[in-house]
Design a protein around this motif. Sequence first.
Motif, PDB file in Angstrom:
ATOM      1  N   LEU A 146      -2.665   7.773   2.291  1.00  0.00           N
ATOM      2  CA  LEU A 146      -2.011   7.990   1.700  1.00  0.00           C
ATOM      3  C   LEU A 146      -0.045   8.079   2.095  1.00  0.00           C
ATOM      4  O   LEU A 146       1.151   7.762   1.088  1.00  0.00           O
ATOM      5  CB  LEU A 146      -1.619   9.887   1.396  1.00  0.00           C
ATOM      6  N   THR A 147      -0.105   7.522   3.652  1.00  0.00           N
ATOM      7  CA  THR A 147       1.925   7.729   3.346  1.00  0.00           C
ATOM      8  C   THR A 147       2.246   6.170   4.440  1.00  0.00           C
ATOM      9  O   THR A 147       1.027   5.428   4.993  1.00  0.00           O
ATOM     10  CB  THR A 147       1.917   8.656   4.543  1.00  0.00           C
ATOM     11  N   ASP A 148       3.336   5.726   3.159  1.00  0.00           N
ATOM     12  CA  ASP A 148       3.955   3.918   4.591  1.00  0.00           C
ATOM     13  C   ASP A 148       4.062   4.879   5.800  1.00  0.00           C
ATOM     14  O   ASP A 148       4.603   5.690   5.819  1.00  0.00           O
ATOM     15  CB  ASP A 148       4.017   3.172   3.264  1.00  0.00           C
ATOM     16  N   SER A 149       4.035   3.931   6.714  1.00  0.00           N
ATOM     17  CA  SER A 149       4.837   3.377   7.629  1.00  0.00           C
ATOM     18  C   SER A 149       5.142   2.555   8.163  1.00  0.00           C
ATOM     19  O   SER A 149       5.273   0.820   7.903  1.00  0.00           O
ATOM     20  CB  SER A 149       3.408   3.892   9.001  1.00  0.00           C
ATOM     21  N   PRO A 150       6.591   2.192   8.800  1.00  0.00           N
ATOM     22  CA  PRO A 150       7.272   1.396   9.364  1.00  0.00           C
ATOM     23  C   PRO A 150       6.809   0.442  10.512  1.00  0.00           C
ATOM     24  O   PRO A 150       7.258  -0.810  10.532  1.00  0.00           O
ATOM     25  CB  PRO A 150       8.328   2.090   9.912  1.00  0.00           C
ATOM     26  N   CYS A 151       5.612   0.988  11.156  1.00  0.00           N
ATOM     27  CA  CYS A 151       4.483   0.264  11.948  1.00  0.00           C
ATOM     28  C   CYS A 151       3.629  -0.092  11.310  1.00  0.00           C
ATOM     29  O   CYS A 151       3.008  -1.489  12.150  1.00  0.00           O
ATOM     30  CB  CYS A 151       5.070   1.075  13.402  1.00  0.00           C
ATOM     31  N   TYR A 152       2.783   0.783  10.997  1.00  0.00           N
ATOM     32  CA  TYR A 152       1.519   0.457  10.262  1.00  0.00           C
ATOM     33  C   TYR A 152       1.440   0.248   9.188  1.00  0.00           C
ATOM     34  O   TYR A 152       0.109   0.382   9.118  1.00  0.00           O
ATOM     35  CB  TYR A 152       1.171   1.821  10.999  1.00  0.00           C
ATOM     36  N   GLY A 153       1.928  -0.702   8.208  1.00  0.00           N
ATOM     37  CA  GLY A 153       1.727  -1.219   6.782  1.00  0.00           C
ATOM     38  C   GLY A 153       1.769   0.456   6.007  1.00  0.00           C
ATOM     39  O   GLY A 153       2.218   1.230   5.976  1.00  0.00           O
ATOM     40  N   ASP A 154       1.649  -0.433   4.813  1.00  0.00           N
ATOM     41  CA  ASP A 154       1.585  -0.193   3.720  1.00  0.00           C
ATOM     42  C   ASP A 154       0.441   0.859   3.590  1.00  0.00           C
ATOM     43  O   ASP A 154      -0.318   0.356   4.007  1.00  0.00           O
ATOM     44  CB  ASP A 154       1.025  -0.705   2.219  1.00  0.00           C
ATOM     45  N   ALA A 155       0.318   2.570   2.853  1.00  0.00           N
ATOM     46  CA  ALA A 155      -0.877   2.901   2.840  1.00  0.00           C
ATOM     47  C   ALA A 155      -2.133   2.527   2.910  1.00  0.00           C
ATOM     48  O   ALA A 155      -2.143   1.774   0.815  1.00  0.00           O
ATOM     49  CB  ALA A 155      -0.408   4.565   1.795  1.00  0.00           C
ATOM     50  N   LEU A 156      -3.147   2.758   2.911  1.00  0.00           N
ATOM     51  CA  LEU A 156      -4.394   2.073   2.102  1.00  0.00           C
ATOM     52  C   LEU A 156      -4.470   2.462   0.823  1.00  0.00           C
ATOM     53  O   LEU A 156      -5.301   0.884   0.456  1.00  0.00           O
ATOM     54  CB  LEU A 156      -5.368   2.906   3.238  1.00  0.00           C
ATOM     55  N   ALA A 157      -4.084   3.215   0.245  1.00  0.00           N
ATOM     56  CA  ALA A 157      -4.612   3.870  -1.251  1.00  0.00           C
ATOM     57  C   ALA A 157      -3.494   2.699  -1.751  1.00  0.00           C
ATOM     58  O   ALA A 157      -3.867   1.977  -2.533  1.00  0.00           O
ATOM     59  CB  ALA A 157      -4.224   4.766  -1.246  1.00  0.00           C
ATOM     60  N   SER A 158      -2.950   1.929  -0.910  1.00  0.00           N
ATOM     61  CA  SER A 158      -1.488   0.689  -2.090  1.00  0.00           C
ATOM     62  C   SER A 158      -1.972  -0.438  -1.857  1.00  0.00           C
ATOM     63  O   SER A 158      -1.656  -1.632  -2.388  1.00  0.00           O
ATOM     64  CB  SER A 158       0.118   1.108  -1.381  1.00  0.00           C
ATOM     65  N   ARG A 159      -2.464  -0.686  -0.454  1.00  0.00           N
ATOM     66  CA  ARG A 159      -2.829  -2.049  -0.393  1.00  0.00           C
ATOM     67  C   ARG A 159      -4.431  -2.754  -0.143  1.00  0.00           C
ATOM     68  O   ARG A 159      -4.877  -3.681   0.004  1.00  0.00           O
ATOM     69  CB  ARG A 159      -2.098  -2.293   1.587  1.00  0.00           C
ATOM     70  N   PHE A 160      -4.987  -1.502  -0.879  1.00  0.00           N
ATOM     71  CA  PHE A 160      -6.299  -1.824  -1.576  1.00  0.00           C
ATOM     72  C   PHE A 160      -6.062  -3.003  -2.438  1.00  0.00           C
ATOM     73  O   PHE A 160      -7.532  -3.475  -1.915  1.00  0.00           O
ATOM     74  CB  PHE A 160      -6.986  -0.282  -1.813  1.00  0.00           C
ATOM     75  N   GLY A 161      -5.661  -3.137  -3.404  1.00  0.00           N
ATOM     76  CA  GLY A 161      -6.262  -4.053  -4.358  1.00  0.00           C
ATOM     77  C   GLY A 161      -6.355  -5.388  -3.545  1.00  0.00           C
ATOM     78  O   GLY A 161      -6.573  -6.002  -3.529  1.00  0.00           O
ATOM     79  N   ARG A 162      -4.828  -5.566  -3.135  1.00  0.00           N
ATOM     80  CA  ARG A 162      -3.892  -6.408  -2.249  1.00  0.00           C
ATOM     81  C   ARG A 162      -5.402  -7.440  -0.987  1.00  0.00           C
ATOM     82  O   ARG A 162      -5.814  -8.450  -0.770  1.00  0.00           O
ATOM     83  CB  ARG A 162      -2.592  -6.887  -1.194  1.00  0.00           C
ATOM     84  N   ASP A 163      -5.434  -5.608  -0.092  1.00  0.00           N
ATOM     85  CA  ASP A 163      -6.627  -6.652   1.033  1.00  0.00           C
ATOM     86  C   ASP A 163      -8.312  -7.001   1.127  1.00  0.00           C
ATOM     87  O   ASP A 163      -8.073  -6.867   1.754  1.00  0.00           O
ATOM     88  CB  ASP A 163      -5.838  -5.515   2.151  1.00  0.00           C
ATOM     89  N   VAL A 164      -8.290  -6.139   0.446  1.00  0.00           N
ATOM     90  CA  VAL A 164      -9.476  -5.836   0.027  1.00  0.00           C
ATOM     91  C   VAL A 164      -9.624  -6.534  -1.442  1.00  0.00           C
ATOM     92  O   VAL A 164     -11.310  -7.274  -1.615  1.00  0.00           O
ATOM     93  CB  VAL A 164     -10.687  -3.993  -0.233  1.00  0.00           C
ATOM     94  N   LEU A 165      -9.648  -5.956  -2.697  1.00  0.00           N
ATOM     95  CA  LEU A 165     -10.040  -6.764  -4.325  1.00  0.00           C
ATOM     96  C   LEU A 165      -9.760  -7.347  -4.064  1.00  0.00           C
ATOM     97  O   LEU A 165     -10.823  -8.728  -4.689  1.00  0.00           O
ATOM     98  CB  LEU A 165      -9.558  -5.770  -4.890  1.00  0.00           C
ATOM     99  N   ALA A 166      -8.751  -8.570  -3.579  1.00  0.00           N
ATOM    100  CA  ALA A 166      -7.988 -10.072  -3.452  1.00  0.00           C
ATOM    101  C   ALA A 166      -9.277 -10.722  -2.642  1.00  0.00           C
ATOM    102  O   ALA A 166      -8.753 -12.419  -2.351  1.00  0.00           O
ATOM    103  CB  ALA A 166      -7.042  -9.877  -3.515  1.00  0.00           C
ATOM    104  N   GLN A 167      -9.979  -9.987  -1.789  1.00  0.00           N
ATOM    105  CA  GLN A 167     -10.512 -11.350  -1.146  1.00  0.00           C
ATOM    106  C   GLN A 167     -11.765 -11.956  -1.881  1.00  0.00           C
ATOM    107  O   GLN A 167     -12.215 -11.188  -2.556  1.00  0.00           O
ATOM    108  CB  GLN A 167     -11.270 -10.658   0.471  1.00  0.00           C
ATOM    109  N   PRO A 168     -12.216 -12.953  -1.655  1.00  0.00           N
ATOM    110  CA  PRO A 168     -13.212 -13.412  -2.240  1.00  0.00           C
ATOM    111  C   PRO A 168     -14.542 -12.912  -1.042  1.00  0.00           C
ATOM    112  O   PRO A 168     -14.798 -12.848  -0.758  1.00  0.00           O
ATOM    113  CB  PRO A 168     -13.258 -15.473  -1.768  1.00  0.00           C
TER     114      PRO A 168
END
Length: 308
Positions: A145-167
């Motif tokens: 749920l929460t972004d971090s200055p070290c550990y990246g964007d929250a998974l709920a936010s990065r899911f589209g870019r990091d997962v759904l955009a994977q071929p």
Amino acid sequence: MTFGGKPAVSVPPGGEIDSDPVRVAISAGMPYAVSSFMGREQKLIAWHRVSSQVNYLSMPGNHAGDASADAYRQRITQFAWVTGVQVEAPSSSTIAAIGDSITDGMRSSLNQNRRWPDALARRVAQSGDKSVAVVNLGISGNRLLTDSPCYGDALASRFGRDVLAQPGVKTVILLIGINDINFAAMPVHGGLDCDAPHTQVTADGLVAGYKRVIAAAHARGVRIFGATLTPAALPPQREAIRAEVNQWIRTSRAFDGVVDFDAALRDPADPTRLRRSFDSGDQIHPSDAGYSAMADAIPLQPVVGGLK
């Protein structure tokens, strides 16, 4: 390697770019090295902290074409610059494993590929299915749920870019939430506080986040399996949140299936803790044996069978 036919490329901050296709012979299960040269003005400001893999930095100069290891004197255990290699295989499909340090493979043996997604990939290959790949999209310290200055964007936010955009992604295994529960109680640090913001969470809040991710997956026709949160020797208040979340994952039928990592790893004498043989020593991250047990707990037929 070229980018749009050019031998060099500039990538804006926060951006990424694919190279042009490269024709190269590959063999399943073999390691490959990717060497790149960065200009003098380039600074490394973002990297993947936990690689469980030795990577190399060269002496000054462009050594990208050097086949010898002589120029590569400095070793690091982070991934830098390159985020992935895509292999053209039109009839194949992908299982995406996404989560935090337990998916990232923290405290697994260096250079041994003993993370649970590695073990799952070996199980799939040993089953005789050569058309399914497993990609590891875990980030140590990541939260749902929460972004971090070290550990990246929250998974709920990065899911589209990091997962759904994977071929080729057709199935996702999601394991996330223990950092959301824990980081609220971490001490505040001066300067860069990687655990900030120290957001308090509830089981209902985590469930709402899971539902967002599930909806995004289903909107793209992707199946998603929910994994129960593993034992972490939590104090009673936080343990109660973990138990409530796991009960929802097991019984809600919101996911397309359940992977019960909690049941696979917990100590029968004390279910709030990892079994001793599965504990890497910090009471949170599994040992190599624990990661192997996680992969064995994944129901292979529902996960892989639905890819066809």
